[in-house]
Design a protein around this motif. Structure first.
Motif, PDB file in Angstrom:
ATOM      1  N   MET A   1       0.411  -1.364  -0.490  1.00 50.27           N
ATOM      2  CA  MET A   1      -0.355  -0.104   0.075  1.00 50.27           C
ATOM      3  C   MET A   1       0.615   1.556   0.011  1.00 50.27           C
ATOM      4  SD  MET A   1      -2.889   1.340   3.019  1.00 50.27           S
ATOM      5  CE  MET A   1      -1.220   0.884   4.158  1.00 50.27           C
ATOM      6  N   ILE A   2       0.876   2.164  -1.167  1.00 53.84           N
ATOM      7  CA  ILE A   2       1.596   3.620  -1.453  1.00 53.84           C
ATOM      8  C   ILE A   2       0.719   4.351  -0.470  1.00 53.84           C
ATOM      9  CG2 ILE A   2       1.473   5.306  -2.739  1.00 53.84           C
ATOM     10  CD1 ILE A   2       2.074   3.501  -4.606  1.00 53.84           C
ATOM     11  N   CYS A   3       1.419   4.942   0.825  1.00 53.79           N
ATOM     12  CA  CYS A   3       1.125   6.203   1.911  1.00 53.79           C
ATOM     13  C   CYS A   3       1.217   7.620   1.138  1.00 53.79           C
ATOM     14  CB  CYS A   3       0.857   5.813   2.982  1.00 53.79           C
ATOM     15  SG  CYS A   3       0.325   4.416   3.080  1.00 53.79           S
ATOM     16  N   LEU A   4       0.503   8.537   1.600  1.00 47.51           N
ATOM     17  CA  LEU A   4       0.717  10.216   1.479  1.00 47.51           C
ATOM     18  C   LEU A   4       1.504  10.520   2.338  1.00 47.51           C
ATOM     19  CD1 LEU A   4       1.647  12.558  -0.320  1.00 47.51           C
ATOM     20  CD2 LEU A   4      -0.750  12.792  -0.405  1.00 47.51           C
ATOM     21  N   THR A   5       2.174  10.425   2.919  1.00 48.61           N
ATOM     22  CA  THR A   5       2.488  11.194   4.173  1.00 48.61           C
ATOM     23  C   THR A   5       2.650  12.336   4.142  1.00 48.61           C
ATOM     24  OG1 THR A   5       4.777  10.333   4.015  1.00 48.61           O
ATOM     25  CG2 THR A   5       3.431   8.980   5.276  1.00 48.61           C
ATOM     26  N   VAL A   6       1.892  13.397   5.092  1.00 46.72           N
ATOM     27  CA  VAL A   6       2.196  14.724   4.931  1.00 46.72           C
ATOM     28  C   VAL A   6       2.488  15.496   6.808  1.00 46.72           C
ATOM     29  CG1 VAL A   6       1.028  15.089   3.583  1.00 46.72           C
ATOM     30  CG2 VAL A   6      -0.231  15.554   5.246  1.00 46.72           C
ATOM     31  N   ARG A  22      -1.043  13.419  -9.852  1.00 46.89           N
ATOM     32  CA  ARG A  22       0.442  13.278  -9.288  1.00 46.89           C
ATOM     33  C   ARG A  22       0.259  12.362  -8.086  1.00 46.89           C
ATOM     34  NH1 ARG A  22       0.848  19.611  -8.947  1.00 46.89           N
ATOM     35  NH2 ARG A  22       2.256  19.506 -10.746  1.00 46.89           N
ATOM     36  N   PHE A  23      -1.080  12.028  -7.393  1.00 49.52           N
ATOM     37  CA  PHE A  23      -1.157  11.228  -6.243  1.00 49.52           C
ATOM     38  C   PHE A  23      -2.238  10.039  -6.231  1.00 49.52           C
ATOM     39  CE2 PHE A  23       1.022  14.524  -5.449  1.00 49.52           C
ATOM     40  CZ  PHE A  23       2.662  14.603  -4.469  1.00 49.52           C
ATOM     41  N   GLY A  24      -2.640   9.854  -7.489  1.00 46.20           N
ATOM     42  CA  GLY A  24      -4.003   8.774  -7.148  1.00 46.20           C
ATOM     43  C   GLY A  24      -3.595   7.716  -7.028  1.00 46.20           C
ATOM     44  N   ASP A  25      -2.690   7.668  -6.592  1.00 44.24           N
ATOM     45  CA  ASP A  25      -2.445   6.047  -6.880  1.00 44.24           C
ATOM     46  C   ASP A  25      -2.267   5.246  -5.199  1.00 44.24           C
ATOM     47  OD1 ASP A  25       0.094   6.996  -6.760  1.00 44.24           O
ATOM     48  OD2 ASP A  25       1.211   5.515  -7.602  1.00 44.24           O
ATOM     49  N   VAL A  26      -1.935   6.226  -3.756  1.00 43.46           N
ATOM     50  CA  VAL A  26      -1.933   6.088  -2.902  1.00 43.46           C
ATOM     51  C   VAL A  26      -3.141   5.525  -2.116  1.00 43.46           C
ATOM     52  CG1 VAL A  26      -0.265   8.276  -2.977  1.00 43.46           C
ATOM     53  CG2 VAL A  26      -2.945   9.204  -1.948  1.00 43.46           C
ATOM     54  N   GLY A  27      -3.109   5.050  -1.010  1.00 43.94           N
ATOM     55  CA  GLY A  27      -4.165   4.609  -0.719  1.00 43.94           C
ATOM     56  C   GLY A  27      -4.839   4.577   0.981  1.00 43.94           C
ATOM     57  N   CYS A  28      -3.774   5.791   1.440  1.00 40.29           N
ATOM     58  CA  CYS A  28      -3.648   5.912   2.559  1.00 40.29           C
ATOM     59  C   CYS A  28      -3.145   7.691   2.425  1.00 40.29           C
ATOM     60  CB  CYS A  28      -4.209   5.638   3.706  1.00 40.29           C
ATOM     61  SG  CYS A  28      -2.667   4.808   4.534  1.00 40.29           S
ATOM     62  N   VAL A  29      -3.781   8.471   3.574  1.00 41.43           N
ATOM     63  CA  VAL A  29      -3.264  10.028   3.498  1.00 41.43           C
ATOM     64  C   VAL A  29      -2.306  10.082   5.377  1.00 41.43           C
ATOM     65  CG1 VAL A  29      -2.512  11.876   3.984  1.00 41.43           C
ATOM     66  CG2 VAL A  29      -4.170  11.085   2.435  1.00 41.43           C
ATOM     67  N   SER A 211       8.503  -5.569   5.148  1.00 38.99           N
ATOM     68  CA  SER A 211      10.606  -5.327   5.637  1.00 38.99           C
ATOM     69  C   SER A 211      10.882  -4.800   4.896  1.00 38.99           C
ATOM     70  CB  SER A 211      11.145  -6.476   4.680  1.00 38.99           C
ATOM     71  OG  SER A 211      10.924  -6.572   3.823  1.00 38.99           O
ATOM     72  N   LYS A 212       9.884  -3.632   4.729  1.00 37.73           N
ATOM     73  CA  LYS A 212      10.942  -2.652   3.842  1.00 37.73           C
ATOM     74  C   LYS A 212       9.563  -0.986   3.469  1.00 37.73           C
ATOM     75  CE  LYS A 212      11.623  -3.938  -0.753  1.00 37.73           C
ATOM     76  NZ  LYS A 212      12.551  -3.786  -1.452  1.00 37.73           N
ATOM     77  N   ALA A 213      10.473  -0.008   3.870  1.00 32.58           N
ATOM     78  CA  ALA A 213       9.279   1.327   3.004  1.00 32.58           C
ATOM     79  C   ALA A 213      10.228   1.320   1.749  1.00 32.58           C
ATOM     80  CB  ALA A 213       9.269   2.465   4.294  1.00 32.58           C
ATOM     81  N   VAL A 214      10.059   1.478   0.567  1.00 39.09           N
ATOM     82  CA  VAL A 214       9.820   2.736  -0.368  1.00 39.09           C
ATOM     83  C   VAL A 214       9.481   4.131  -0.422  1.00 39.09           C
ATOM     84  CG1 VAL A 214      10.380   2.257  -2.990  1.00 39.09           C
ATOM     85  CG2 VAL A 214      10.644   0.023  -1.881  1.00 39.09           C
ATOM     86  N   MET A 215      10.425   4.990  -0.717  1.00 35.78           N
ATOM     87  CA  MET A 215      10.002   6.436  -0.960  1.00 35.78           C
ATOM     88  C   MET A 215       9.925   7.352  -1.697  1.00 35.78           C
ATOM     89  SD  MET A 215      10.954   7.110   3.117  1.00 35.78           S
ATOM     90  CE  MET A 215      12.599   7.105   2.907  1.00 35.78           C
TER      91      MET A 215
END
Length: 216
Positions: A1-6, A22-29, A211-215
């Motif tokens: 799941m891709i999260c937009l963190t702000v 730009r961010f239409g594929d995020v699953g949550c904020v 196991s990891k976060a991809v940023m």
């Protein structure tokens, strides 16, 4: 799941009519505080995904042009001393900063933050029994003590968060509070035992994995 963190800073690329492209594929904020409520409401409205948040030390009330007084952003879910399961990911929150003055806003002593952690502990134990783990993501405003800390007392981290990571081993601790503009020469992600600590001042895209976060 891709999260937009702000956190902390309004980003023109996000506060834009092109946000969906730009961010239409995020699953949550995931918001770590000190952002105008209208900003979070805009993001939720445009992306049509849940927004989970904690408050920063400058978050108090927001007065709208029509005189309405808001104490929280509409359409968003507060995670203060609580947690939720979102698409199989366990997310909890502990907002606020180290107490450094008597001004309004969420500020806490170490003892007060420990008390908040213990208030949250029964839910974490239920998670452990139900899902086999306490928590995947802890949202905070301030960083842990000694990790991504700023140059002054107001931007020092909580020792209590080190205790939290020792006890409950979240996969990620995501925080704000320490801005890029401060000129702090710290990495933006740091491994502490079983937890990856990420500073999201401004914004980041974080892929929540086992196991990891991809940023980016």
């Amino acid at each position: 799941m891709i999260c937009l963190t702000v956190s902390d800073e309004i980003v023109p690329a996000i506060y834009s009519l092109n946000i969906k492209q730009r961010f239409g594929d995020v699953g949550c904020v995931l918001s770590c505080g000190d952002l105008p409520y209208y900003y979070l409401e805009f993001i939720v409205t445009m992306l049509c995904v849940p927004c989970y948040y904690v408050k920063g030390n400058h978050d108090t009330v927001e007065i709208r042009e029509n005189g309405d007084v808001l104490t929280e952003p509409c359409g968003c879910v507060s995670l203060e001393t609580t947690c939720v399961a979102h698409e199989g990911t366990l997310i909890g929150g502990l907002g606020g900063s180290v107490r450094y003055n008597q001004e309004p806003g969420p500020q806490y002593t170490e003892v007060e933050m420990l008390t908040r952690i213990w208030r949250m502990a029964p839910q974490l134990i239920v998670n452990r029994l139900r899902y086999g783990r306490y928590l995947d993501v802890l949202l905070t405003h301030a960083p842990p003590l000694g990790i991504h800390n700023g140059p002054d007392r107001p931007h020092r981290g909580f020792r209590a968060f080190l205790f939290f990571m020792d006890m409950f081993a979240p996969r990620y601790l995501i925080h704000g509070h320490v801005h890029r503009s401060y000129g702090v020469r710290e990495p933006w992600q740091t491994r502490y035992r079983r937890t990856l600590v990420i500073n999201t001042a401004g914004y980041r895209l974080v892929s929540i994995e086992t196991s990891k976060a991809v940023m980016s």
